[in-house]
Design a protein around this motif. Structure first.
Motif, PDB file in Angstrom:
ATOM      1  N   LYS A 347      48.312 -18.363 -32.662  1.00  0.00           N
ATOM      2  CA  LYS A 347      48.413 -19.010 -33.972  1.00  0.00           C
ATOM      3  C   LYS A 347      48.008 -20.468 -33.812  1.00  0.00           C
ATOM      4  O   LYS A 347      48.664 -21.239 -33.102  1.00  0.00           O
ATOM      5  CB  LYS A 347      49.837 -18.919 -34.519  1.00  0.00           C
ATOM      6  CG  LYS A 347      50.011 -19.516 -35.910  1.00  0.00           C
ATOM      7  CD  LYS A 347      51.420 -19.280 -36.441  1.00  0.00           C
ATOM      8  CE  LYS A 347      51.587 -19.823 -37.848  1.00  0.00           C
ATOM      9  NZ  LYS A 347      52.965 -19.586 -38.370  1.00  0.00           N
ATOM     10  N   ASN A 348      46.903 -20.845 -34.469  1.00  0.00           N
ATOM     11  CA  ASN A 348      46.416 -22.227 -34.446  1.00  0.00           C
ATOM     12  C   ASN A 348      46.898 -22.914 -35.727  1.00  0.00           C
ATOM     13  O   ASN A 348      46.486 -22.547 -36.829  1.00  0.00           O
ATOM     14  CB  ASN A 348      44.886 -22.243 -34.377  1.00  0.00           C
ATOM     15  CG  ASN A 348      44.367 -21.582 -33.115  1.00  0.00           C
ATOM     16  OD1 ASN A 348      44.807 -21.895 -32.021  1.00  0.00           O
ATOM     17  ND2 ASN A 348      43.424 -20.648 -33.255  1.00  0.00           N
ATOM     18  N   TYR A 349      47.759 -23.906 -35.575  1.00  0.00           N
ATOM     19  CA  TYR A 349      48.395 -24.529 -36.741  1.00  0.00           C
ATOM     20  C   TYR A 349      47.454 -25.465 -37.498  1.00  0.00           C
ATOM     21  O   TYR A 349      47.675 -25.717 -38.681  1.00  0.00           O
ATOM     22  CB  TYR A 349      49.638 -25.303 -36.293  1.00  0.00           C
ATOM     23  CG  TYR A 349      50.775 -24.406 -35.863  1.00  0.00           C
ATOM     24  CD1 TYR A 349      51.714 -23.941 -36.772  1.00  0.00           C
ATOM     25  CD2 TYR A 349      50.905 -24.016 -34.531  1.00  0.00           C
ATOM     26  CE1 TYR A 349      52.756 -23.113 -36.374  1.00  0.00           C
ATOM     27  CE2 TYR A 349      51.940 -23.197 -34.122  1.00  0.00           C
ATOM     28  CZ  TYR A 349      52.859 -22.744 -35.049  1.00  0.00           C
ATOM     29  OH  TYR A 349      53.884 -21.913 -34.650  1.00  0.00           O
ATOM     30  N   GLU A 350      46.436 -25.982 -36.842  1.00  0.00           N
ATOM     31  CA  GLU A 350      45.503 -26.917 -37.488  1.00  0.00           C
ATOM     32  C   GLU A 350      44.061 -26.448 -37.250  1.00  0.00           C
ATOM     33  O   GLU A 350      43.299 -27.075 -36.503  1.00  0.00           O
ATOM     34  CB  GLU A 350      45.694 -28.337 -36.942  1.00  0.00           C
ATOM     35  CG  GLU A 350      47.071 -28.930 -37.189  1.00  0.00           C
ATOM     36  CD  GLU A 350      47.300 -29.289 -38.657  1.00  0.00           C
ATOM     37  OE1 GLU A 350      46.319 -29.283 -39.434  1.00  0.00           O
ATOM     38  OE2 GLU A 350      48.460 -29.581 -39.012  1.00  0.00           O
ATOM     39  N   PRO A 351      43.659 -25.350 -37.879  1.00  0.00           N
ATOM     40  CA  PRO A 351      42.324 -24.796 -37.601  1.00  0.00           C
ATOM     41  C   PRO A 351      41.171 -25.681 -38.052  1.00  0.00           C
ATOM     42  O   PRO A 351      40.026 -25.446 -37.643  1.00  0.00           O
ATOM     43  CB  PRO A 351      42.339 -23.462 -38.365  1.00  0.00           C
ATOM     44  CG  PRO A 351      43.378 -23.635 -39.421  1.00  0.00           C
ATOM     45  CD  PRO A 351      44.425 -24.513 -38.820  1.00  0.00           C
ATOM     46  N   ASN A 352      41.439 -26.692 -38.861  1.00  0.00           N
ATOM     47  CA  ASN A 352      40.359 -27.595 -39.279  1.00  0.00           C
ATOM     48  C   ASN A 352      40.034 -28.659 -38.230  1.00  0.00           C
ATOM     49  O   ASN A 352      39.031 -29.357 -38.348  1.00  0.00           O
ATOM     50  CB  ASN A 352      40.726 -28.276 -40.600  1.00  0.00           C
ATOM     51  CG  ASN A 352      40.712 -27.305 -41.771  1.00  0.00           C
ATOM     52  OD1 ASN A 352      39.884 -26.394 -41.807  1.00  0.00           O
ATOM     53  ND2 ASN A 352      41.627 -27.489 -42.705  1.00  0.00           N
ATOM     54  N   ARG A 353      40.869 -28.764 -37.200  1.00  0.00           N
ATOM     55  CA  ARG A 353      40.595 -29.699 -36.123  1.00  0.00           C
ATOM     56  C   ARG A 353      39.709 -29.025 -35.069  1.00  0.00           C
ATOM     57  O   ARG A 353      39.639 -27.803 -34.983  1.00  0.00           O
ATOM     58  CB  ARG A 353      41.899 -30.179 -35.478  1.00  0.00           C
ATOM     59  CG  ARG A 353      42.788 -30.966 -36.431  1.00  0.00           C
ATOM     60  CD  ARG A 353      44.088 -31.403 -35.754  1.00  0.00           C
ATOM     61  NE  ARG A 353      45.030 -31.978 -36.715  1.00  0.00           N
ATOM     62  CZ  ARG A 353      46.281 -32.325 -36.438  1.00  0.00           C
ATOM     63  NH1 ARG A 353      46.743 -32.176 -35.205  1.00  0.00           N
ATOM     64  NH2 ARG A 353      47.070 -32.823 -37.370  1.00  0.00           N
ATOM     65  N   TRP A 354      39.065 -29.856 -34.266  1.00  0.00           N
ATOM     66  CA  TRP A 354      38.219 -29.338 -33.190  1.00  0.00           C
ATOM     67  C   TRP A 354      39.083 -28.951 -32.001  1.00  0.00           C
ATOM     68  O   TRP A 354      39.764 -29.807 -31.425  1.00  0.00           O
ATOM     69  CB  TRP A 354      37.191 -30.385 -32.774  1.00  0.00           C
ATOM     70  CG  TRP A 354      36.126 -30.629 -33.784  1.00  0.00           C
ATOM     71  CD1 TRP A 354      36.140 -31.550 -34.786  1.00  0.00           C
ATOM     72  CD2 TRP A 354      34.880 -29.931 -33.898  1.00  0.00           C
ATOM     73  NE1 TRP A 354      34.985 -31.480 -35.521  1.00  0.00           N
ATOM     74  CE2 TRP A 354      34.190 -30.489 -34.993  1.00  0.00           C
ATOM     75  CE3 TRP A 354      34.277 -28.899 -33.176  1.00  0.00           C
ATOM     76  CZ2 TRP A 354      32.934 -30.055 -35.386  1.00  0.00           C
ATOM     77  CZ3 TRP A 354      33.029 -28.448 -33.560  1.00  0.00           C
ATOM     78  CH2 TRP A 354      32.369 -29.024 -34.652  1.00  0.00           C
ATOM     79  N   PRO A 355      39.093 -27.696 -31.592  1.00  0.00           N
ATOM     80  CA  PRO A 355      39.979 -27.263 -30.501  1.00  0.00           C
ATOM     81  C   PRO A 355      39.660 -27.902 -29.168  1.00  0.00           C
ATOM     82  O   PRO A 355      40.558 -28.103 -28.335  1.00  0.00           O
ATOM     83  CB  PRO A 355      39.758 -25.744 -30.447  1.00  0.00           C
ATOM     84  CG  PRO A 355      38.404 -25.531 -31.043  1.00  0.00           C
ATOM     85  CD  PRO A 355      38.280 -26.581 -32.112  1.00  0.00           C
ATOM     86  N   ALA A 356      38.391 -28.221 -28.930  1.00  0.00           N
ATOM     87  CA  ALA A 356      37.990 -28.817 -27.661  1.00  0.00           C
ATOM     88  C   ALA A 356      37.912 -30.336 -27.741  1.00  0.00           C
ATOM     89  O   ALA A 356      37.384 -30.980 -26.836  1.00  0.00           O
ATOM     90  CB  ALA A 356      36.648 -28.246 -27.206  1.00  0.00           C
ATOM     91  N   GLY A 357      38.439 -30.918 -28.821  1.00  0.00           N
ATOM     92  CA  GLY A 357      38.341 -32.362 -29.015  1.00  0.00           C
ATOM     93  C   GLY A 357      37.181 -32.710 -29.925  1.00  0.00           C
ATOM     94  O   GLY A 357      36.198 -31.969 -30.031  1.00  0.00           O
ATOM     95  N   ASP A 358      37.287 -33.856 -30.594  1.00  0.00           N
ATOM     96  CA  ASP A 358      36.249 -34.269 -31.537  1.00  0.00           C
ATOM     97  C   ASP A 358      34.906 -34.446 -30.841  1.00  0.00           C
ATOM     98  O   ASP A 358      34.842 -34.890 -29.696  1.00  0.00           O
ATOM     99  CB  ASP A 358      36.634 -35.598 -32.194  1.00  0.00           C
ATOM    100  CG  ASP A 358      37.760 -35.438 -33.211  1.00  0.00           C
ATOM    101  OD1 ASP A 358      38.097 -34.299 -33.548  1.00  0.00           O
ATOM    102  OD2 ASP A 358      38.293 -36.480 -33.653  1.00  0.00           O
ATOM    103  N   PRO A 359      33.819 -34.131 -31.562  1.00  0.00           N
ATOM    104  CA  PRO A 359      32.502 -34.493 -31.047  1.00  0.00           C
ATOM    105  C   PRO A 359      32.388 -36.028 -31.034  1.00  0.00           C
ATOM    106  O   PRO A 359      33.094 -36.693 -31.784  1.00  0.00           O
ATOM    107  CB  PRO A 359      31.540 -33.855 -32.052  1.00  0.00           C
ATOM    108  CG  PRO A 359      32.353 -33.548 -33.264  1.00  0.00           C
ATOM    109  CD  PRO A 359      33.778 -33.428 -32.836  1.00  0.00           C
ATOM    110  N   PRO A 360      31.548 -36.588 -30.190  1.00  0.00           N
ATOM    111  CA  PRO A 360      30.540 -35.905 -29.372  1.00  0.00           C
ATOM    112  C   PRO A 360      30.997 -35.526 -27.966  1.00  0.00           C
ATOM    113  O   PRO A 360      30.231 -34.956 -27.208  1.00  0.00           O
ATOM    114  CB  PRO A 360      29.440 -36.956 -29.273  1.00  0.00           C
ATOM    115  CG  PRO A 360      30.198 -38.250 -29.217  1.00  0.00           C
ATOM    116  CD  PRO A 360      31.370 -38.066 -30.143  1.00  0.00           C
TER     117      PRO A 360
END
Length: 488
Positions: A347-360
């Motif tokens: 269960k991912n509580y914040e699916p709108n965030r980047w799971p691997a960290g923000d680009p770039p």
């Protein structure tokens, strides 16, 4: 006076009966990358020998796929979400939580460690006098020479291997044939990736040599027969979909426990266990009362000779909060997972965030933002628009749905999300219910509307991540601006 002396002698006699505890931990090693776990390429003779002499756990998991929280949960014997700031990387270990090292020391054990121990983080920030892992030593040899002879001891060898960075080409130099390496289905099977895995294997082989040296030191000391030996890793390998992810490749770890003559030998068990179970196990070995707040369960009924094995766990529940400081404002990527022998639900509580960290930078795959070699990650970033590679980029780096469900037996690489497949609707509902009930029972703030802000606002004691400055080579390679600030 005579009675007092007799009592003292009895106390010394009881103390002498308690075993020593030696834990040797690798750093970022997935469960299946050792010879005894079925890997035919990497050479781990010392792990393999120890597995034959003890118990090998096939389904061992860390509480969180991140160094600091995994180690904190292990020390406290509690699920990571119960430990406030200690659920995060580079934070603190709050002093209100009892940890097995302190409890053993209070009952006469000599407690030491070398390497990372608990961390990375700041034990000084909340008033601890030393690392929660114990008293620091330069080496196991030093500890054995300096310790008292009439007391049991607990020592943690915390290796750096196989943590990145790797020297590119080190695998080839170590004699590892990268062409023979089997690449998991979530990574592209290309020479660069196979070479990166070979370099990782070379680091595992270095860890195995460290293990062999420690065992030789123990035998030389004459205390081998009265020492429980534990070999494990803190979390999975430092690859896309590994470290900092709730997939098996981030949470499933090797675990071997040996005490010849006292524990079972040559046993491979599929019991679902976690590293949190080590704290109550060590305390029971040391004849120290296990605090009621510990959610881990002693492994002694599984490993002791002639012991009646407990009913196996039906599932384990794992979690993650903020790993590295890789999103604006220090936001994490919160998630919880339930793992049975057959299925994994996340269960991912914040699916709108980047799971691997923000680009770039996608910094949750490799911390320190493109400042050391991470050739698999770099290959995905450089070829993300290639139709042959895009699928792998998406699996490792792109945004994810709120619910993920995987059939482990039929899809061991966890590639096919079944969360929206009607055939699996009942399984999904059942797993969600069991996970929610467990999270409520264990007082997870995310399940009981508690304080979740602590995880996004907890101190982060590494400034280099907050304003990353990639090397000039990386700036050119990825066409990056030199100025980036995650605090804004």
């Amino acid at each position: 006076m005579l009675i007092s002396l007799m009592a003292c002698n009895v106390a010394k006699k009881d103390t002498a009966k308690r075993p020593n505890i030696l834990m040797i931990m690798s750093d970022n090693q997935s469960w299946n990358h050792a010879g005894c776990y079925g890997d035919s390429i990497v050479r781990t003779p010392n792990m393999d020998k120890l597995a034959k002499e003890g118990i090998q756990f096939e389904n061992a998991f860390c509480s969180s796929p991140s160094c600091t929280p995994a180690r904190a949960a292990m020390l406290a014997g509690q699920d990571t979400w119960r430990l406030r700031e200690a659920s995060n990387l580079w934070s603190i270990m709050p002093t209100q939580y009892q940890i097995y090292t302190d409890l053993l020391e209070s009952k006469g054990y000599q407690v030491g460690f070398q390497g990372k121990g608990w961390g990375p983080g700041s034990f000084e920030a909340n008033g601890r006098k030393h690392n929660p892992a114990g008293h620091p030593f330069n080496s196991f040899s030093d500890f054995l020479q300096l310790k008292k002879t009439d007391q049991p001891w607990c020592y943690w060898i915390s290796s750096h291997e196989p943590h990145r960075p790797y020297s590119v080409g080190s695998g080839t130099r170590a004699g590892i044939d990268s062409n023979r390496i089997k690449v998991p289905g979530y990574l592209p099977n290309v020479p660069v990736v196979r070479g990166d895995i070979a370099d990782y294997y070379a680091a595992i082989e270095q860890f195995d040599r460290e293990l062999g040296q420690a065992l030789a030191e123990l035998k030389k000391s004459g205390e081998l027969e009265n020492t429980v030996i534990v070999v494990c890793s803190d979390n999975g390998w430092q690859m896309p979909r590994g470290l900092a992810n709730l997939y098996d490749f981030g949470t499933r770890v090797p675990l071997i426990i040996s005490w010849p003559g006292k524990f079972k030998q040559g046993l491979i068990t599929d019991h679902l266990v976690t590293l949190n179970d080590l704290a109550p196990t060590f305390l029971e070995l040391g004849k120290v009362a296990v605090p009621k707040e510990m959610t881990g369960k002693s492994l002694l009924p599984i490993v002791q000779k002639d012991a009646e094995e407990p009913n196996p766990r039906e599932f384990v529940v794992l979690g993650r909060e903020r790993h590295a400081f890789v999103r604006q404002y220090g936001l994490g990527y919160p998630g919880r997972a339930i793992r049975t022998k057959d299925f994994l639900l996340i269960k991912n509580y914040e699916p709108n965030r980047w799971p691997a960290g923000d680009p770039p930078f996608y910094g949750d795959i490799d911390p320190y933002m493109l400042n050391w070699p991470g050739e698999t990650k770099y290959y995905l970033m450089e070829h993300k628009n290639d139709p042959k590679v895009k699928r792998f980029f998406d699996l490792g780096i792109a945004k994810r749905p709120a619910i993920e469900l995987f059939d482990i037996k039929n899809d061991p690489d966890e590639l096919q999300n079944l969360a929206n497949v009607p055939k699996y609707a009942a399984i999904k509902a059942d797993l969600l219910k069991k996970m929610d009930n467990y999270l409520i029972k264990t007082q997870d703030p995310r399940a009981i509307a508690g304080d979740t802000k602590v995880w996004d606002t907890a101190p982060y004691f590494s400034e280099v991540d907050k304003k990353p400055k990639p090397s000039k080579e990386m700036q050119k390679r990825f066409k990056l601006d030199t100025a980036y600030d995650y605090l804004k």
